[in-house]
Design a protein around this motif. Sequence first.
Motif, PDB file in Angstrom:
ATOM      1  N   PRO A  46      51.461 -67.211 -35.233  1.00 57.64           N
ATOM      2  CA  PRO A  46      51.370 -65.796 -34.862  1.00 57.64           C
ATOM      3  C   PRO A  46      52.083 -65.537 -33.528  1.00 57.64           C
ATOM      4  CG  PRO A  46      49.287 -66.899 -34.448  1.00 57.64           C
ATOM      5  CD  PRO A  46      50.194 -67.909 -35.094  1.00 57.64           C
ATOM      6  N   PRO A  47      52.201 -64.282 -33.111  1.00 58.65           N
ATOM      7  CA  PRO A  47      52.895 -63.957 -31.867  1.00 58.65           C
ATOM      8  C   PRO A  47      52.367 -64.701 -30.633  1.00 58.65           C
ATOM      9  CG  PRO A  47      52.498 -61.957 -33.107  1.00 58.65           C
ATOM     10  CD  PRO A  47      51.790 -63.074 -33.828  1.00 58.65           C
ATOM     11  N   CYS A  48      51.091 -65.081 -30.639  1.00 59.03           N
ATOM     12  CA  CYS A  48      50.517 -65.785 -29.486  1.00 59.03           C
ATOM     13  C   CYS A  48      51.023 -67.226 -29.382  1.00 59.03           C
ATOM     14  CB  CYS A  48      48.993 -65.765 -29.554  1.00 59.03           C
ATOM     15  SG  CYS A  48      48.318 -66.641 -30.982  1.00 59.03           S
ATOM     16  N   GLY A  49      51.580 -67.761 -30.477  1.00 55.91           N
ATOM     17  CA  GLY A  49      52.137 -69.105 -30.452  1.00 55.91           C
ATOM     18  C   GLY A  49      51.198 -70.216 -30.890  1.00 55.91           C
ATOM     19  N   HIS A  50      49.927 -69.893 -31.162  1.00 48.26           N
ATOM     20  CA  HIS A  50      48.985 -70.915 -31.619  1.00 48.26           C
ATOM     21  C   HIS A  50      49.232 -71.208 -33.099  1.00 48.26           C
ATOM     22  CE1 HIS A  50      46.248 -69.315 -28.261  1.00 48.26           C
ATOM     23  NE2 HIS A  50      46.730 -70.476 -27.873  1.00 48.26           N
ATOM     24  N   ASN A  72      41.692 -66.932 -33.454  1.00 47.43           N
ATOM     25  CA  ASN A  72      40.368 -67.188 -32.873  1.00 47.43           C
ATOM     26  C   ASN A  72      40.379 -68.345 -31.883  1.00 47.43           C
ATOM     27  OD1 ASN A  72      40.632 -69.334 -34.601  1.00 47.43           O
ATOM     28  ND2 ASN A  72      38.879 -68.835 -35.870  1.00 47.43           N
ATOM     29  N   ARG A  73      41.578 -68.853 -31.549  1.00 41.54           N
ATOM     30  CA  ARG A  73      41.669 -69.872 -30.500  1.00 41.54           C
ATOM     31  C   ARG A  73      41.290 -69.206 -29.179  1.00 41.54           C
ATOM     32  NH1 ARG A  73      45.786 -73.908 -31.505  1.00 41.54           N
ATOM     33  NH2 ARG A  73      45.276 -74.664 -29.418  1.00 41.54           N
ATOM     34  N   GLU A  74      40.846 -69.998 -28.228  1.00 40.17           N
ATOM     35  CA  GLU A  74      40.423 -69.428 -26.953  1.00 40.17           C
ATOM     36  C   GLU A  74      41.475 -69.646 -25.877  1.00 40.17           C
ATOM     37  OE1 GLU A  74      36.549 -71.063 -26.141  1.00 40.17           O
ATOM     38  OE2 GLU A  74      35.617 -69.510 -27.356  1.00 40.17           O
ATOM     39  N   ARG A  75      41.520 -68.683 -24.955  1.00 40.82           N
ATOM     40  CA  ARG A  75      42.403 -68.841 -23.809  1.00 40.82           C
ATOM     41  C   ARG A  75      41.808 -68.132 -22.595  1.00 40.82           C
ATOM     42  NH1 ARG A  75      46.990 -64.863 -26.125  1.00 40.82           N
ATOM     43  NH2 ARG A  75      46.924 -63.369 -24.457  1.00 40.82           N
ATOM     44  N   THR A  87      37.134 -67.190 -20.383  1.00 39.74           N
ATOM     45  CA  THR A  87      37.686 -67.702 -21.630  1.00 39.74           C
ATOM     46  C   THR A  87      37.223 -66.802 -22.772  1.00 39.74           C
ATOM     47  OG1 THR A  87      37.635 -69.954 -20.758  1.00 39.74           O
ATOM     48  CG2 THR A  87      37.811 -69.717 -23.142  1.00 39.74           C
ATOM     49  N   VAL A  88      38.198 -66.291 -23.516  1.00 41.33           N
ATOM     50  CA  VAL A  88      37.902 -65.385 -24.637  1.00 41.33           C
ATOM     51  C   VAL A  88      38.792 -65.770 -25.817  1.00 41.33           C
ATOM     52  CG1 VAL A  88      37.206 -63.454 -23.159  1.00 41.33           C
ATOM     53  CG2 VAL A  88      39.592 -63.671 -23.870  1.00 41.33           C
ATOM     54  N   GLN A  89      38.477 -65.220 -26.989  1.00 38.15           N
ATOM     55  CA  GLN A  89      39.318 -65.448 -28.160  1.00 38.15           C
ATOM     56  C   GLN A  89      40.695 -64.838 -27.905  1.00 38.15           C
ATOM     57  OE1 GLN A  89      37.531 -64.025 -31.763  1.00 38.15           O
ATOM     58  NE2 GLN A  89      36.419 -65.933 -32.062  1.00 38.15           N
ATOM     59  N   CYS A  90      41.702 -65.459 -28.462  1.00 34.20           N
ATOM     60  CA  CYS A  90      43.080 -65.044 -28.255  1.00 34.20           C
ATOM     61  C   CYS A  90      43.291 -63.571 -28.609  1.00 34.20           C
ATOM     62  CB  CYS A  90      44.000 -65.928 -29.085  1.00 34.20           C
ATOM     63  SG  CYS A  90      45.726 -65.755 -28.674  1.00 34.20           S
ATOM     64  N   SER A  91      42.745 -63.119 -29.724  1.00 30.46           N
ATOM     65  CA  SER A  91      42.926 -61.726 -30.132  1.00 30.46           C
ATOM     66  C   SER A  91      42.293 -60.771 -29.119  1.00 30.46           C
ATOM     67  CB  SER A  91      42.354 -61.485 -31.528  1.00 30.46           C
ATOM     68  OG  SER A  91      40.997 -61.872 -31.587  1.00 30.46           O
ATOM     69  N   THR A  92      41.178 -61.169 -28.506  1.00 26.56           N
ATOM     70  CA  THR A  92      40.548 -60.367 -27.464  1.00 26.56           C
ATOM     71  C   THR A  92      41.398 -60.397 -26.195  1.00 26.56           C
ATOM     72  OG1 THR A  92      38.366 -60.843 -28.378  1.00 26.56           O
ATOM     73  CG2 THR A  92      38.433 -60.056 -26.104  1.00 26.56           C
ATOM     74  N   ALA A  93      41.960 -61.544 -25.879  1.00 26.71           N
ATOM     75  CA  ALA A  93      42.808 -61.688 -24.692  1.00 26.71           C
ATOM     76  C   ALA A  93      44.003 -60.740 -24.769  1.00 26.71           C
ATOM     77  CB  ALA A  93      43.272 -63.131 -24.552  1.00 26.71           C
ATOM     78  N   ASP A  94      44.590 -60.600 -25.947  1.00 26.27           N
ATOM     79  CA  ASP A  94      45.722 -59.677 -26.107  1.00 26.27           C
ATOM     80  C   ASP A  94      45.314 -58.253 -25.743  1.00 26.27           C
ATOM     81  OD1 ASP A  94      47.465 -61.647 -26.934  1.00 26.27           O
ATOM     82  OD2 ASP A  94      47.168 -61.267 -29.068  1.00 26.27           O
ATOM     83  N   ARG A  95      44.138 -57.819 -26.198  1.00 21.07           N
ATOM     84  CA  ARG A  95      43.668 -56.464 -25.894  1.00 21.07           C
ATOM     85  C   ARG A  95      43.395 -56.299 -24.395  1.00 21.07           C
ATOM     86  NH1 ARG A  95      40.655 -57.447 -30.474  1.00 21.07           N
ATOM     87  NH2 ARG A  95      38.692 -57.471 -29.360  1.00 21.07           N
ATOM     88  N   ILE A  96      42.810 -57.336 -23.776  1.00 20.10           N
ATOM     89  CA  ILE A  96      42.512 -57.277 -22.342  1.00 20.10           C
ATOM     90  C   ILE A  96      43.809 -57.174 -21.538  1.00 20.10           C
ATOM     91  CG2 ILE A  96      41.657 -58.620 -20.374  1.00 20.10           C
ATOM     92  CD1 ILE A  96      39.457 -59.697 -22.279  1.00 20.10           C
TER      93      ILE A  96
END
Length: 103
Positions: A46-50, A72-75, A87-96
């Motif tokens: 996906p766009p996040c690279g995971h 759902n990977r964390e970063r 530390t949050v799920q990747c999809s949440t990190a994008d929104r933040i």
Amino acid sequence: QCNKKSPIPYTFSTCGHSKSVTCAELVLYNSDPAIVRCEENDVFIPPCGHERALKCWKKTRIEERKESFNCNRERLVKLPRCGHEQTVQCSTADRIEKWVGVS
């Protein structure tokens, strides 16, 4: 209808993977490819690279934008209001990270 193993495998036109089938299944799948899904595991990035291993049919649906994907990977991210790291799920990190101060 012949229910013995076909000498020719069914080949998915979308991905090129092949599947061992019976003669009857080969005729059926060739006449209506929508009734069979490729169950091979494939790598999706996906766009996040995971990297994620997904069934090929699911990867295709995501790439065709017929289905969404939430990583759902964390970063680790810096929270915009207080500056603390969490530390949050990747999809949440994008929104933040896209947040500009308007709720």
